[in-house]
Design a protein around this motif. Structure first.
Motif, PDB file in Angstrom:
ATOM      1  N   UNK A  26       0.830  -1.202   0.000  1.00 15.50           N
ATOM      2  CA  UNK A  26       0.000   0.000   0.000  1.00 15.50           C
ATOM      3  C   UNK A  26       0.864   1.251   0.000  1.00 15.50           C
ATOM      4  N   UNK A  27       1.906   1.279   0.821  1.00 16.64           N
ATOM      5  CA  UNK A  27       2.810   2.425   0.829  1.00 16.64           C
ATOM      6  C   UNK A  27       3.493   2.584  -0.526  1.00 16.64           C
ATOM      7  N   UNK A  28       3.891   1.473  -1.116  1.00 18.46           N
ATOM      8  CA  UNK A  28       4.526   1.519  -2.441  1.00 18.46           C
ATOM      9  C   UNK A  28       3.551   2.049  -3.480  1.00 18.46           C
ATOM     10  N   UNK A  29       2.294   1.647  -3.388  1.00 22.36           N
ATOM     11  CA  UNK A  29       1.282   2.109  -4.340  1.00 22.36           C
ATOM     12  C   UNK A  29       1.069   3.619  -4.212  1.00 22.36           C
ATOM     13  N   UNK A  30       1.042   4.122  -2.990  1.00 21.15           N
ATOM     14  CA  UNK A  30       0.882   5.566  -2.775  1.00 21.15           C
ATOM     15  C   UNK A  30       2.065   6.323  -3.367  1.00 21.15           C
ATOM     16  N   UNK A  31       3.270   5.847  -3.105  1.00 19.50           N
ATOM     17  CA  UNK A  31       4.462   6.495  -3.669  1.00 19.50           C
ATOM     18  C   UNK A  31       4.458   6.424  -5.196  1.00 19.50           C
ATOM     19  N   UNK A  32       4.009   5.313  -5.743  1.00 21.06           N
ATOM     20  CA  UNK A  32       3.937   5.132  -7.191  1.00 21.06           C
ATOM     21  C   UNK A  32       2.980   6.151  -7.808  1.00 21.06           C
ATOM     22  N   UNK A  33       1.805   6.302  -7.209  1.00 17.80           N
ATOM     23  CA  UNK A  33       0.807   7.249  -7.711  1.00 17.80           C
ATOM     24  C   UNK A  33       1.336   8.682  -7.602  1.00 17.80           C
ATOM     25  N   UNK A  34       1.963   9.012  -6.472  1.00 23.46           N
ATOM     26  CA  UNK A  34       2.530  10.351  -6.305  1.00 23.46           C
ATOM     27  C   UNK A  34       3.610  10.618  -7.349  1.00 23.46           C
ATOM     28  N   UNK A  35       4.422   9.632  -7.636  1.00 25.90           N
ATOM     29  CA  UNK A  35       5.474   9.768  -8.640  1.00 25.90           C
ATOM     30  C   UNK A  35       4.868  10.023 -10.016  1.00 25.90           C
ATOM     31  N   UNK A  36       3.852   9.268 -10.371  1.00 26.06           N
ATOM     32  CA  UNK A  36       3.179   9.469 -11.655  1.00 26.06           C
ATOM     33  C   UNK A  36       2.636  10.891 -11.757  1.00 26.06           C
ATOM     34  N   UNK A  41       1.915  12.729 -15.445  1.00 24.67           N
ATOM     35  CA  UNK A  41       0.977  11.812 -16.098  1.00 24.67           C
ATOM     36  C   UNK A  41      -0.438  12.361 -15.887  1.00 24.67           C
ATOM     37  N   UNK A  42      -1.233  12.316 -16.938  1.00 24.22           N
ATOM     38  CA  UNK A  42      -2.606  12.823 -16.882  1.00 24.22           C
ATOM     39  C   UNK A  42      -3.376  12.158 -15.736  1.00 24.22           C
ATOM     40  N   UNK A  43      -4.146  12.964 -15.010  1.00 21.43           N
ATOM     41  CA  UNK A  43      -4.924  12.440 -13.884  1.00 21.43           C
ATOM     42  C   UNK A  43      -5.914  11.369 -14.321  1.00 21.43           C
ATOM     43  N   UNK A  44      -6.500  11.522 -15.499  1.00 19.88           N
ATOM     44  CA  UNK A  44      -7.458  10.527 -15.987  1.00 19.88           C
ATOM     45  C   UNK A  44      -6.789   9.173 -16.188  1.00 19.88           C
ATOM     46  N   UNK A  45      -5.550   9.197 -16.672  1.00 19.60           N
ATOM     47  CA  UNK A  45      -4.809   7.943 -16.877  1.00 19.60           C
ATOM     48  C   UNK A  45      -4.450   7.309 -15.535  1.00 19.60           C
ATOM     49  N   UNK A  46      -4.063   8.144 -14.579  1.00 16.07           N
ATOM     50  CA  UNK A  46      -3.729   7.616 -13.252  1.00 16.07           C
ATOM     51  C   UNK A  46      -4.979   7.011 -12.616  1.00 16.07           C
ATOM     52  N   UNK A  47      -6.076   7.731 -12.685  1.00 15.75           N
ATOM     53  CA  UNK A  47      -7.310   7.241 -12.068  1.00 15.75           C
ATOM     54  C   UNK A  47      -7.806   5.955 -12.729  1.00 15.75           C
ATOM     55  N   UNK A  48      -7.514   5.773 -14.001  1.00 16.09           N
ATOM     56  CA  UNK A  48      -7.962   4.577 -14.718  1.00 16.09           C
ATOM     57  C   UNK A  48      -7.255   3.311 -14.239  1.00 16.09           C
ATOM     58  N   UNK A  49      -6.081   3.439 -13.634  1.00 20.05           N
ATOM     59  CA  UNK A  49      -5.367   2.235 -13.189  1.00 20.05           C
ATOM     60  C   UNK A  49      -5.977   1.624 -11.943  1.00 20.05           C
ATOM     61  N   UNK A  50      -6.839   2.363 -11.265  1.00 22.51           N
ATOM     62  CA  UNK A  50      -7.472   1.842 -10.062  1.00 22.51           C
ATOM     63  C   UNK A  50      -8.286   0.590 -10.293  1.00 22.51           C
ATOM     64  N   UNK A  51      -8.781   0.424 -11.497  1.00 19.22           N
ATOM     65  CA  UNK A  51      -9.609  -0.757 -11.786  1.00 19.22           C
ATOM     66  C   UNK A  51      -8.788  -2.035 -11.905  1.00 19.22           C
ATOM     67  N   UNK A  52      -7.467  -1.906 -12.026  1.00 16.24           N
ATOM     68  CA  UNK A  52      -6.613  -3.082 -12.200  1.00 16.24           C
ATOM     69  C   UNK A  52      -6.119  -3.680 -10.893  1.00 16.24           C
ATOM     70  N   UNK A  53      -6.055  -2.865  -9.855  1.00 16.50           N
ATOM     71  CA  UNK A  53      -5.459  -3.340  -8.607  1.00 16.50           C
ATOM     72  C   UNK A  53      -6.084  -2.574  -7.445  1.00 16.50           C
ATOM     73  N   UNK A  54      -6.617  -3.279  -6.448  1.00 18.31           N
ATOM     74  CA  UNK A  54      -7.243  -2.603  -5.313  1.00 18.31           C
ATOM     75  C   UNK A  54      -6.261  -1.723  -4.532  1.00 18.31           C
ATOM     76  N   UNK A  55      -5.003  -2.108  -4.501  1.00 17.11           N
ATOM     77  CA  UNK A  55      -3.994  -1.291  -3.799  1.00 17.11           C
ATOM     78  C   UNK A  55      -3.832   0.050  -4.514  1.00 17.11           C
ATOM     79  N   UNK A  56      -3.800   0.022  -5.831  1.00 20.91           N
ATOM     80  CA  UNK A  56      -3.678   1.259  -6.594  1.00 20.91           C
ATOM     81  C   UNK A  56      -4.935   2.113  -6.454  1.00 20.91           C
ATOM     82  N   UNK A  57      -6.085   1.478  -6.444  1.00 21.63           N
ATOM     83  CA  UNK A  57      -7.337   2.224  -6.277  1.00 21.63           C
ATOM     84  C   UNK A  57      -7.336   2.968  -4.942  1.00 21.63           C
ATOM     85  N   UNK A  58      -6.940   2.283  -3.888  1.00 22.67           N
ATOM     86  CA  UNK A  58      -6.878   2.909  -2.572  1.00 22.67           C
ATOM     87  C   UNK A  58      -5.827   4.019  -2.545  1.00 22.67           C
ATOM     88  N   UNK A  59      -4.694   3.772  -3.195  1.00 15.94           N
ATOM     89  CA  UNK A  59      -3.627   4.773  -3.253  1.00 15.94           C
ATOM     90  C   UNK A  59      -4.091   6.029  -3.991  1.00 15.94           C
TER      91      UNK A  59
END
Length: 82
Positions: A26-36, A41-59
């Motif tokens: 979860x911490x790695x996912x948050x750092x990954x999203x912040x890095x993107x 990286x476009x916010x729409x593209x970042x938000x779209x990755x949430x559907x692939x992994x629950x950790x990313x969605x939460x991040x």
């Protein structure tokens, strides 16, 4: 702005996520999203990755909730200064 699709982002995440112990994902996912977000990286593209992994969605929810909260605090401070 960096031109990445959510498929590119998913590919990157899937290539590194298995190296993290479960308790750190979860911490790695948050750092990954912040890095993107930091590299533009476009916010729409970042938000779209949430559907692939629950950790990313939460991040994503965590990162963008924090940003909204910071923006609101700045707006309040500006209002109070006047």
């Amino acid at each position: 702005m960096v031109d990445m699709t959510h498929e590119d982002i998913e590919r990157l995440w899937n290539s590194v996520v298995h190296y993290f112990p479960e308790r750190q994902k979860q911490d790695a996912a948050i750092d990954f999203v912040k890095c993107l977000d930091d590299i533009g990286v476009e916010h729409d593209e970042i938000k779209a990755i949430g559907e692939f992994d629950p950790k990313l969605e939460e991040a994503i929810n965590t990162v963008y909730d924090e940003q909204e909260e910071e923006d609101n605090n700045v707006d309040i401070e500006r209002y109070e200064d006047h």
